[in-house]
Motif scaffolding. Structure first.
Motif, PDB file in Angstrom:
ATOM      1  N   PRO A   7       0.820  -1.218   0.000  1.00 20.64           N
ATOM      2  CA  PRO A   7       0.000   0.000   0.000  1.00 20.64           C
ATOM      3  C   PRO A   7       0.857   1.273   0.000  1.00 20.64           C
ATOM      4  CG  PRO A   7      -0.902  -1.583   1.543  1.00 20.64           C
ATOM      5  CD  PRO A   7       0.412  -2.146   1.075  1.00 20.64           C
ATOM      6  N   TRP A   8       1.987   1.255   0.709  1.00 22.50           N
ATOM      7  CA  TRP A   8       2.856   2.442   0.750  1.00 22.50           C
ATOM      8  C   TRP A   8       3.483   2.702  -0.613  1.00 22.50           C
ATOM      9  CZ3 TRP A   8       1.270   5.056   4.462  1.00 22.50           C
ATOM     10  CH2 TRP A   8       1.003   4.507   5.708  1.00 22.50           C
ATOM     11  N   ARG A   9       3.924   1.655  -1.283  1.00 21.45           N
ATOM     12  CA  ARG A   9       4.509   1.795  -2.613  1.00 21.45           C
ATOM     13  C   ARG A   9       3.450   2.302  -3.606  1.00 21.45           C
ATOM     14  NH1 ARG A   9       8.898   0.101  -5.775  1.00 21.45           N
ATOM     15  NH2 ARG A   9       8.311  -0.717  -7.798  1.00 21.45           N
ATOM     16  N   LEU A  10       2.234   1.773  -3.494  1.00 23.01           N
ATOM     17  CA  LEU A  10       1.147   2.200  -4.368  1.00 23.01           C
ATOM     18  C   LEU A  10       0.817   3.678  -4.153  1.00 23.01           C
ATOM     19  CD1 LEU A  10      -0.798   1.144  -6.543  1.00 23.01           C
ATOM     20  CD2 LEU A  10      -2.406   0.613  -4.699  1.00 23.01           C
ATOM     21  N   LEU A  11       0.806   4.116  -2.898  1.00 20.09           N
ATOM     22  CA  LEU A  11       0.565   5.530  -2.590  1.00 20.09           C
ATOM     23  C   LEU A  11       1.689   6.400  -3.151  1.00 20.09           C
ATOM     24  CD1 LEU A  11      -1.143   7.689  -1.132  1.00 20.09           C
ATOM     25  CD2 LEU A  11       0.256   7.264   0.892  1.00 20.09           C
ATOM     26  N   ALA A  13       3.501   5.826  -5.626  1.00 19.42           N
ATOM     27  CA  ALA A  13       3.417   5.805  -7.086  1.00 19.42           C
ATOM     28  C   ALA A  13       2.160   6.494  -7.607  1.00 19.42           C
ATOM     29  CB  ALA A  13       3.463   4.363  -7.586  1.00 19.42           C
ATOM     30  N   GLY A  14       1.464   7.192  -6.754  1.00 16.83           N
ATOM     31  CA  GLY A  14       0.257   7.901  -7.199  1.00 16.83           C
ATOM     32  C   GLY A  14      -0.783   6.950  -7.740  1.00 16.83           C
ATOM     33  N   PHE A  15      -0.943   5.805  -7.069  1.00 16.84           N
ATOM     34  CA  PHE A  15      -1.908   4.777  -7.450  1.00 16.84           C
ATOM     35  C   PHE A  15      -1.700   4.292  -8.880  1.00 16.84           C
ATOM     36  CE2 PHE A  15      -3.666   7.129  -3.927  1.00 16.84           C
ATOM     37  CZ  PHE A  15      -3.889   6.095  -3.039  1.00 16.84           C
ATOM     38  N   GLY A  16      -0.429   4.271  -9.298  1.00 14.18           N
ATOM     39  CA  GLY A  16      -0.059   3.716 -10.600  1.00 14.18           C
ATOM     40  C   GLY A  16       0.507   4.723 -11.577  1.00 14.18           C
ATOM     41  N   ALA A  17       0.241   6.008 -11.388  1.00 11.61           N
ATOM     42  CA  ALA A  17       0.740   7.028 -12.319  1.00 11.61           C
ATOM     43  C   ALA A  17       2.261   6.989 -12.417  1.00 11.61           C
ATOM     44  CB  ALA A  17       0.278   8.417 -11.894  1.00 11.61           C
ATOM     45  N   GLY A  18       2.929   6.708 -11.321  1.00 11.45           N
ATOM     46  CA  GLY A  18       4.387   6.669 -11.307  1.00 11.45           C
ATOM     47  C   GLY A  18       4.973   5.501 -12.078  1.00 11.45           C
ATOM     48  N   PHE A  19       4.156   4.521 -12.411  1.00 14.36           N
ATOM     49  CA  PHE A  19       4.629   3.374 -13.184  1.00 14.36           C
ATOM     50  C   PHE A  19       4.501   3.610 -14.685  1.00 14.36           C
ATOM     51  CE2 PHE A  19       3.092   1.035  -9.221  1.00 14.36           C
ATOM     52  CZ  PHE A  19       4.337   1.124  -8.605  1.00 14.36           C
ATOM     53  N   SER A  20       4.110   4.819 -15.070  1.00 16.51           N
ATOM     54  CA  SER A  20       4.036   5.181 -16.485  1.00 16.51           C
ATOM     55  C   SER A  20       5.416   4.989 -17.116  1.00 16.51           C
ATOM     56  CB  SER A  20       3.596   6.643 -16.626  1.00 16.51           C
ATOM     57  OG  SER A  20       3.707   7.061 -17.965  1.00 16.51           O
ATOM     58  N   PRO A  21       5.493   4.313 -18.278  1.00 15.36           N
ATOM     59  CA  PRO A  21       6.800   4.066 -18.891  1.00 15.36           C
ATOM     60  C   PRO A  21       7.481   5.337 -19.396  1.00 15.36           C
ATOM     61  CG  PRO A  21       5.030   3.265 -20.310  1.00 15.36           C
ATOM     62  CD  PRO A  21       4.398   3.705 -19.030  1.00 15.36           C
ATOM     63  N   LYS A  22       6.711   6.359 -19.670  1.00 17.91           N
ATOM     64  CA  LYS A  22       7.276   7.644 -20.114  1.00 17.91           C
ATOM     65  C   LYS A  22       6.756   8.756 -19.228  1.00 17.91           C
ATOM     66  CE  LYS A  22       8.039   6.319 -24.755  1.00 17.91           C
ATOM     67  NZ  LYS A  22       8.968   6.542 -25.692  1.00 17.91           N
ATOM     68  N   ALA A  56       1.739  14.971   4.114  1.00 16.58           N
ATOM     69  CA  ALA A  56       2.015  14.178   5.318  1.00 16.58           C
ATOM     70  C   ALA A  56       2.042  12.683   4.992  1.00 16.58           C
ATOM     71  CB  ALA A  56       0.967  14.469   6.389  1.00 16.58           C
ATOM     72  N   LEU A  57       1.053  12.227   4.238  1.00 20.99           N
ATOM     73  CA  LEU A  57       1.039  10.811   3.844  1.00 20.99           C
ATOM     74  C   LEU A  57       2.244  10.478   2.971  1.00 20.99           C
ATOM     75  CD1 LEU A  57      -2.715  10.070   3.071  1.00 20.99           C
ATOM     76  CD2 LEU A  57      -1.313   9.059   4.877  1.00 20.99           C
ATOM     77  N   GLY A  58       2.623  11.410   2.108  1.00 22.55           N
ATOM     78  CA  GLY A  58       3.773  11.192   1.232  1.00 22.55           C
ATOM     79  C   GLY A  58       5.055  10.991   2.011  1.00 22.55           C
ATOM     80  N   VAL A  59       5.330  11.867   2.967  1.00 22.28           N
ATOM     81  CA  VAL A  59       6.544  11.731   3.782  1.00 22.28           C
ATOM     82  C   VAL A  59       6.525  10.397   4.523  1.00 22.28           C
ATOM     83  CG1 VAL A  59       7.800  12.632   5.793  1.00 22.28           C
ATOM     84  CG2 VAL A  59       7.004  14.201   4.020  1.00 22.28           C
ATOM     85  N   HIS A  60       5.387  10.077   5.134  1.00 20.32           N
ATOM     86  CA  HIS A  60       5.286   8.824   5.880  1.00 20.32           C
ATOM     87  C   HIS A  60       5.450   7.615   4.959  1.00 20.32           C
ATOM     88  CE1 HIS A  60       4.235   6.133   9.119  1.00 20.32           C
ATOM     89  NE2 HIS A  60       3.378   5.526   8.291  1.00 20.32           N
ATOM     90  N   ALA A  61       4.781   7.634   3.814  1.00 18.11           N
ATOM     91  CA  ALA A  61       4.855   6.510   2.884  1.00 18.11           C
ATOM     92  C   ALA A  61       6.269   6.309   2.358  1.00 18.11           C
ATOM     93  CB  ALA A  61       3.878   6.727   1.720  1.00 18.11           C
ATOM     94  N   ILE A  62       6.959   7.388   2.024  1.00 12.07           N
ATOM     95  CA  ILE A  62       8.333   7.293   1.523  1.00 12.07           C
ATOM     96  C   ILE A  62       9.236   6.668   2.578  1.00 12.07           C
ATOM     97  CG2 ILE A  62      10.355   8.645   0.820  1.00 12.07           C
ATOM     98  CD1 ILE A  62       8.263  10.585  -0.529  1.00 12.07           C
ATOM     99  N   LYS A  63       9.024   7.031   3.832  1.00 15.92           N
ATOM    100  CA  LYS A  63       9.836   6.461   4.915  1.00 15.92           C
ATOM    101  C   LYS A  63       9.582   4.963   5.099  1.00 15.92           C
ATOM    102  CE  LYS A  63      10.435  10.642   7.677  1.00 15.92           C
ATOM    103  NZ  LYS A  63      10.153  11.291   8.969  1.00 15.92           N
ATOM    104  N   GLN A  64       8.457   4.457   4.613  1.00 11.69           N
ATOM    105  CA  GLN A  64       8.128   3.033   4.747  1.00 11.69           C
ATOM    106  C   GLN A  64       8.747   2.178   3.642  1.00 11.69           C
ATOM    107  OE1 GLN A  64       6.625   2.467   7.688  1.00 11.69           O
ATOM    108  NE2 GLN A  64       6.705   4.693   7.742  1.00 11.69           N
ATOM    109  N   LEU A  65       9.319   2.822   2.621  1.00 13.97           N
ATOM    110  CA  LEU A  65       9.892   2.070   1.500  1.00 13.97           C
ATOM    111  C   LEU A  65      11.166   1.364   1.938  1.00 13.97           C
ATOM    112  CD1 LEU A  65       9.333   4.675  -1.342  1.00 13.97           C
ATOM    113  CD2 LEU A  65       7.956   2.656  -0.815  1.00 13.97           C
TER     114      LEU A  65
END
Length: 154
Positions: A7-11, A13-22, A56-65
């Motif tokens: 769930p942290w990785r998905l958050l 990645a913007g619920f998948g937007a970050g997995f865009s190939p370009k 806030a969620l972003g900082v927390h989620a990044i720290k969970q990676l």
């Protein structure tokens, strides 16, 4: 080997937007623009709440990676673009195509060029640095959108 999708990785990645190939940063910014436009249509307080929550969620989620992911700032992490892209929308009275386009263009410009304080934050190499460079880029875009909006409605 591909990393496990948590769930942290998905958050992050913007619920998948970050997995865009370009252009994953642009994809994340478009998510932030759409989310910001939706929140702005509910009012500036809703938009401000969304920015604070995403940050806030972003900082927390990044720290969970796992491992050194948070110090490398891989391109698939776009929660920072999502939060930062919403900031210039605070300068708009309401959602307009011109206001959205200008907010998007200025945010992407500052995010890519990384002038002054944006570059300083980007050099931090930690969860706050990942988020702060885009929050500062958003603030710079906000200042210009606000100045232009005061001269001519967008």
């Amino acid at each position: 080997m591909a990393e496990k999708l948590t769930p942290w990785r998905l958050l992050c990645a913007g619920f998948g937007a970050g997995f865009s190939p370009k252009a994953p940063g642009t994809a994340g910014s478009l998510v932030g623009l759409a989310l910001g436009a939706l929140l702005l249509s509910l009012g500036h307080l809703a938009l401000l709440f969304g920015i604070v929550l995403a940050s806030a969620l972003g900082v927390h989620a990044i720290k969970q990676l796992p491992g050194d992911t948070a110090t490398r700032d891989p391109g698939w992490i776009v929660i920072d673009e999502i939060a930062g892209q919403m900031i210039p929308l605070l300068a708009l009275y309401h959602v307009t195509p011109g206001g959205l386009a200008l907010s998007f263009a200025l945010f992407r410009l500052f995010d890519i060029l990384k002038p002054g304080p944006v570059k300083w934050a980007d050099a931090r190499h930690d969860a706050w640095g990942i988020m702060l460079d885009d929050l500062i880029a958003g603030a710079l875009a906000w200042a210009i959108v606000l100045a232009l909006h005061l001269v001519s409605p967008l």
